[in-house]
Design an enzyme around this catalytic site. Sequence first.
Site, PDB file in Angstrom:
ATOM      1  N   TYR A  52      51.484  25.209 -11.823  1.00 17.08           N
ATOM      2  CA  TYR A  52      50.761  23.965 -11.547  1.00 17.08           C
ATOM      3  C   TYR A  52      51.535  23.111 -10.549  1.00 17.08           C
ATOM      4  O   TYR A  52      50.960  22.507  -9.643  1.00 17.08           O
ATOM      5  CB  TYR A  52      50.533  23.179 -12.848  1.00 17.08           C
ATOM      6  CG  TYR A  52      49.638  21.981 -12.630  1.00 17.08           C
ATOM      7  CD1 TYR A  52      48.266  22.100 -12.764  1.00 17.08           C
ATOM      8  CD2 TYR A  52      50.179  20.747 -12.250  1.00 17.08           C
ATOM      9  CE1 TYR A  52      47.430  21.016 -12.531  1.00 17.08           C
ATOM     10  CE2 TYR A  52      49.353  19.660 -12.008  1.00 17.08           C
ATOM     11  CZ  TYR A  52      47.979  19.789 -12.151  1.00 17.08           C
ATOM     12  OH  TYR A  52      47.159  18.722 -11.912  1.00 17.08           O
ATOM     13  N   ARG A  67      23.056  21.928  16.639  1.00 17.19           N
ATOM     14  CA  ARG A  67      24.004  20.853  16.919  1.00 17.19           C
ATOM     15  C   ARG A  67      23.311  19.909  17.893  1.00 17.19           C
ATOM     16  O   ARG A  67      23.522  19.976  19.101  1.00 17.19           O
ATOM     17  CB  ARG A  67      25.314  21.401  17.517  1.00 17.19           C
ATOM     18  CG  ARG A  67      26.309  21.910  16.485  1.00 17.19           C
ATOM     19  CD  ARG A  67      26.734  20.828  15.563  1.00 17.19           C
ATOM     20  NE  ARG A  67      27.725  21.211  14.556  1.00 17.19           N
ATOM     21  CZ  ARG A  67      27.707  20.711  13.319  1.00 17.19           C
ATOM     22  NH1 ARG A  67      26.788  19.890  12.911  1.00 17.19           N
ATOM     23  NH2 ARG A  67      28.656  21.039  12.465  1.00 17.19           N
ATOM     24  N   ASP A 104      42.834  15.979  15.000  1.00 16.37           N
ATOM     25  CA  ASP A 104      42.044  16.971  14.263  1.00 16.37           C
ATOM     26  C   ASP A 104      42.391  18.314  14.897  1.00 16.37           C
ATOM     27  O   ASP A 104      41.898  18.662  15.970  1.00 16.37           O
ATOM     28  CB  ASP A 104      40.552  16.651  14.390  1.00 16.37           C
ATOM     29  CG  ASP A 104      39.693  17.699  13.691  1.00 16.37           C
ATOM     30  OD1 ASP A 104      40.214  18.784  13.357  1.00 16.37           O
ATOM     31  OD2 ASP A 104      38.496  17.441  13.492  1.00 16.37           O
ATOM     32  N   PHE A 123      32.921  14.182  15.189  1.00 18.59           N
ATOM     33  CA  PHE A 123      32.583  15.356  14.382  1.00 18.59           C
ATOM     34  C   PHE A 123      31.938  14.825  13.097  1.00 18.59           C
ATOM     35  O   PHE A 123      32.342  13.791  12.558  1.00 18.59           O
ATOM     36  CB  PHE A 123      33.790  16.243  14.073  1.00 18.59           C
ATOM     37  CG  PHE A 123      33.323  17.468  13.329  1.00 18.59           C
ATOM     38  CD1 PHE A 123      32.613  18.447  13.999  1.00 18.59           C
ATOM     39  CD2 PHE A 123      33.512  17.601  11.963  1.00 18.59           C
ATOM     40  CE1 PHE A 123      32.093  19.536  13.317  1.00 18.59           C
ATOM     41  CE2 PHE A 123      33.002  18.690  11.278  1.00 18.59           C
ATOM     42  CZ  PHE A 123      32.287  19.663  11.953  1.00 18.59           C
TER      43      PHE A 123
HETATM   44  C1  LIG Z   1      36.397  19.926  14.428  1.00 21.35           C
HETATM   45  C2  LIG Z   1      36.234  19.960  12.944  1.00 21.35           C
HETATM   46  N1  LIG Z   1      36.815  19.004  12.201  1.00 21.35           N
HETATM   47  C3  LIG Z   1      36.698  18.989  10.859  1.00 21.35           C
HETATM   48  C4  LIG Z   1      35.973  19.947  10.194  1.00 21.35           C
HETATM   49  C5  LIG Z   1      35.822  19.841   8.686  1.00 21.35           C
HETATM   50  O1  LIG Z   1      36.494  20.847   8.046  1.00 21.35           O
HETATM   51  P1  LIG Z   1      35.990  21.522   6.669  1.00 21.35           P
HETATM   52  O2  LIG Z   1      34.690  22.197   6.959  1.00 21.35           O
HETATM   53  O3  LIG Z   1      37.085  22.478   6.319  1.00 21.35           O
HETATM   54  O4  LIG Z   1      35.844  20.450   5.658  1.00 21.35           O
HETATM   55  C6  LIG Z   1      35.370  20.973  10.926  1.00 21.35           C
HETATM   56  C7  LIG Z   1      34.606  22.019  10.220  1.00 21.35           C
HETATM   57  O5  LIG Z   1      33.533  22.402  10.468  1.00 21.35           O
HETATM   58  C8  LIG Z   1      35.497  20.964  12.341  1.00 21.35           C
HETATM   59  O6  LIG Z   1      34.922  21.913  13.094  1.00 21.35           O
END
Ligand SMILES: Cc1ncc(COP(=O)(O)O)c(C=O)c1O
Length: 459
Positions: free
Chosen positions: A74, A384, A217, A126
């Site tokens: 854990y 998208r 990110d 995003f």
């Molecule tokens: C650029 C970007 N940031 C963040 C994320 C979020 O990550 P997760 O899907 O692992 O929660 C994604 C996933 O699709 C992504 O493509």
Amino acid sequence: MEKKRSWAEPYKIKMVEPVFMTTEEYRRKAIEESGYNTFLLRSEDVYIDLLTDSGTSAMSDRQWAGLMMGDEAYAGSRNFYHLEETVRECYSYKYVVPTHQGRGAEHILSRILIKQGDFIPGNMYFTTTKLHQELAGGKFVDIVVDEAHDPDNLYKFKGDTDLRKLEKLIGEVGADKIPYISIATTVNMAGGQPISLGNLKALRKLTTKHGIPIVHDMTRVAENAFMIQQNEEGYHDRSVAEIVYEICSLTDGSTMSSKKDAMVNIGGFLAVNDPVIFDKARNMVVIYEGLHTYGGLAGRDMEALAIGIRESLQDDHIRARVGQVMYLGEKMMNMGIPIVKPVGTHGVFLNARKFLPHITQDKFPAQTLAAEIYIDSGVRSMERGVVSAGRNKETGDHNYPNLELVRLTIPRRVYTQAHMDVIAESVQRVYERRDSIRGLKMVYEPEYLRFFQARFEKL
Ligand SMILES: Cc1ncc(COP(=O)(O)O)c(C=O)c1O
């Protein structure tokens, strides 16, 4: 004249998973029952799955072996320490908090850093990142270069930030209202477009002047680094691993969805250099994810992740990965199919506005196109465009992004060149009958991240 010397994937296939082709009649029914939303299809009804590259890549024999080395204690699992050491060595960040996936890290970071009324500038939004910023009381502001919004613009670093846009925002709201700049390497929503190191260095200089941190990110940082190596002056002789390290060193922390670059089926983390933020994060992770040495992951997941990070930084691997996407993109361009240019690093993005010019954006051209490709061949892609962009909070109307795209996302180490040919031929067939395609109307709309669960009917 020197003969062409081809290169191939730096691996051979040890285990396979059968996929099955269905009939067109079957697929018509399946997509209708799924409300014309490819997220609602059963995966066994899909022939080639290009919904996402997230958690869908093939792990290596070493990663699978790593699963057997899981220490499922854990607290204080040795796999956590392996992960921490790997993040420090490969990505430069001092402190790591594991999370179940990327949005877990976005949640914790947003809760810690954002106050009601703050502004968070970023290089295009995003979906999950923006939602967590808004839920924490912030407002996202797009500061990506204008070129990113033009699918035909050939600028090689369409993920770059426009520093004038940032300076304007700082002038208007003041640096105190900007808790951090949110910078993604390879911008997903722009079509997988990279940032340049020159731009990041200039951003670092400007933000240092104003005392604003940069949060990265880094979901597809290795792919971005490869594009820098290929296209940015002064980086041709640098390894992808070195470029990744340099990118990370220019930022103050990161959120990571390890399901992409690092080729694991689940996992992510928050990484920072500031011990105060780390302290808050490892306290908060206990509420939402799990203890700070596992954060919602099993020990074996962290082991596979630590191994996957190093594999993702190998030049041979990344050349083959991005090379496969380029192969598909170039093939489609040669067929005259309208796609986002330059070709992105994790997928080929169809320009649905040009593909289906007779369908207006309120009739969801990209959502329609994804359904039609599925009907043609069982290839699953995703929207998208206007559906992903959601609604304007103030007016309640749809957000209408300039980019109305269908993403054909390529998982890593999963499909072959023959699969790429089948995909391109299917899209070509749909393109040839494009005039007969009609749009959709939305009949069910969930409150958050509607693209995942919305339902549509044919007009
Ligand atoms: C650029 C970007 N940031 C963040 C994320 C979020 O990550 P997760 O899907 O692992 O929660 C994604 C996933 O699709 C992504 O493509």
